[in-house]
Write an enzyme that holds these catalytic residues in place. Structure first.
Site, PDB file in Angstrom:
ATOM      1  N   LYS A 180      23.296  93.831  64.879  1.00  0.00           N
ATOM      2  CA  LYS A 180      23.758  93.393  66.483  1.00  0.00           C
ATOM      3  C   LYS A 180      23.076  92.702  67.090  1.00  0.00           C
ATOM      4  O   LYS A 180      23.019  91.864  67.793  1.00  0.00           O
ATOM      5  CB  LYS A 180      24.314  94.802  67.388  1.00  0.00           C
ATOM      6  CG  LYS A 180      25.638  95.189  66.441  1.00  0.00           C
ATOM      7  CD  LYS A 180      25.770  95.902  67.806  1.00  0.00           C
ATOM      8  CE  LYS A 180      27.476  96.723  67.723  1.00  0.00           C
ATOM      9  NZ  LYS A 180      27.853  97.551  68.562  1.00  0.00           N
ATOM     10  N   LYS A 183      34.368  89.843  56.663  1.00  0.00           N
ATOM     11  CA  LYS A 183      35.953  90.178  57.402  1.00  0.00           C
ATOM     12  C   LYS A 183      35.851  90.354  58.366  1.00  0.00           C
ATOM     13  O   LYS A 183      35.822  88.600  59.288  1.00  0.00           O
ATOM     14  CB  LYS A 183      34.849  91.805  58.100  1.00  0.00           C
ATOM     15  CG  LYS A 183      34.257  92.584  56.745  1.00  0.00           C
ATOM     16  CD  LYS A 183      33.362  93.803  57.445  1.00  0.00           C
ATOM     17  CE  LYS A 183      33.804  94.913  58.023  1.00  0.00           C
ATOM     18  NZ  LYS A 183      32.793  96.199  58.856  1.00  0.00           N
ATOM     19  N   LYS A 226      37.741  89.841  65.092  1.00  0.00           N
ATOM     20  CA  LYS A 226      38.313  88.800  66.642  1.00  0.00           C
ATOM     21  C   LYS A 226      37.349  88.073  67.423  1.00  0.00           C
ATOM     22  O   LYS A 226      38.589  86.903  67.852  1.00  0.00           O
ATOM     23  CB  LYS A 226      38.486  90.155  67.532  1.00  0.00           C
ATOM     24  CG  LYS A 226      36.411  90.601  68.167  1.00  0.00           C
ATOM     25  CD  LYS A 226      37.305  91.637  69.945  1.00  0.00           C
ATOM     26  CE  LYS A 226      35.672  91.451  70.358  1.00  0.00           C
ATOM     27  NZ  LYS A 226      34.988  92.672  70.118  1.00  0.00           N
TER      28      LYS A 226
END
Ligand code: LTN
Length: 326
Positions: free
Chosen positions: A114, A195, A198
């Site tokens: 992240k 992957k 969204k």
């Protein structure tokens, strides 16, 4: 007494089929198994680490609550609540912070990922995320935690912190066990090496997508040019991803699905898969639309759930305060 099970998801945007297969679908099944006392929450303190606007955060909270309810989580069977409404989560996280060496957090792969992706906002909350997660779990004395394999490192830290606290201050916390949800890795429709995410809506099937959107995105899904329906993730990653998704929804092995489609065209598989998914979520879409039209009823459920969960968490927190010397 049934063992306590806790899990949550972050309200950070629409759920896709990967989130559904990896988490929400299992939440409903675990609830309905009747084997656990289930606590399902919206991790809206965690969501703040991504820096959403207030409007965005508020909208995402209602949307995820509607997803929970439409997918079958039932406030009569499970405690459904909002993390931010229960002060004990953050209060316990603070105390756990003081028994967590920096080095243990620096090793966390989700933090490293992240921090690399969110370079303009590497905040202390992002770093401390796993300690808050440990508090989410330990404050209910939870024994079972359904999570995807990406959360196992956090769960291991939770167990370490429980042990460390217990040995320093006396038996206080249960050591939780993960209930690993076996998810097929759902890959992007546009790039089967990435992957499903969204952040790339055209490569992604959201669980509240309209049948038309599902059909369109699947029709454009990347495959290959040899035209043979065969399950071979190495040589045919795009097609195999579609077969994996199909198999996850019918509960059949992907090789078997490929055999059923032998001799057919890719477009046949894509069309049938679109119908399968649109049909699977038809009831969900209708329920969600009805819920979203009545946000006050969603809020009421969250307020009642947060009150119930808060009473349990406060009790544990009182015990913790005493143990550390307050
Ligand atoms: N980190 C989890 C969400 C989460 C969670 C938890 C899950 C926060 N606290 C406690 C289980 C138990 C995620 O992103 N999937």
């Amino acid at each position: 007494m049934k063992p306590i099970l806790v899990s949550g998801m972050q309200p950070t945007g629409r759920l896709h089929i990967g989130n559904y297969l990896g988490a929400l679908k299992n939440f409903a099944e675990l609830q309905n198994s009747g084997k656990y006392q289930c606590y399902f929450f919206l991790a809206d303190l965690h969501a703040l680490t991504e820096g959403p606007s207030p409007k965005m955060l508020g909208g995402n909270i209602l949307d995820l609550a509607a997803d929970y309810l439409a997918a079958g989580l039932d406030p009569k069977k499970s405690v459904i609540y909002q993390q931010s409404q229960i002060p004990a989560h953050a209060a316990l996280a603070w105390i756990l912070n003081t028994i967590t060496p920096m080095g243990e957090l620096e090793r966390m792969t989700q933090y490293k990922d992240k921090a690399a992706r969110q370079v303009t906002n590497v905040n202390a909350g992002l770093f401390d995320y796993p300690v808050l997660m440990a508090a989410d779990i330990l404050v209910y004395n939870a024994q079972f935690i359904p999570v995807g394999d990406d959360q196992l490192q956090h769960l291991e830290l939770t167990r370490t912190l429980a042990r460390r606290f217990n040995s320093r201050f006396g038996a206080t916390f249960a050591e939780p066990k993960g209930l690993l949800t076996q998810t097929p890795r759902v890959m992007s429709l546009k790039d089967p090496h990435k992957k499903m995410s969204k952040s790339d809506p055209e490569g992604c099937l959201f669980i509240d997508d309209s049948p038309e959107d599902i059909k369109r995105k699947l029709a454009r899904a990347v495959t290959d040019s040899d035209g043979e329906i065969l399950y071979d993730p190495e040589r045919k990653p795009g097609l195999s991803n579609l077969l994996d998704i199909y198999s996850a929804f019918v509960g059949k092995d992907p090789h078997g699905v490929a055999i059923d489609f032998e001799g057919k065209q890719y477009s046949d598989l894509k069309a049938e898969l679109a119908e399968l998914i649109a049909g699977h979520f038809a009831k969900f879409r209708a329920k969600k639309a009805a819920l979203v039209a009545k946000p006050a009823s969603i809020k009421k459920i969250l307020v009642a759930g947060s009150k119930k969960a808060g009473a349990v968490a406060d009790k544990k927190m009182a015990e913790v305060k005493k143990k550390v010397g307050y």
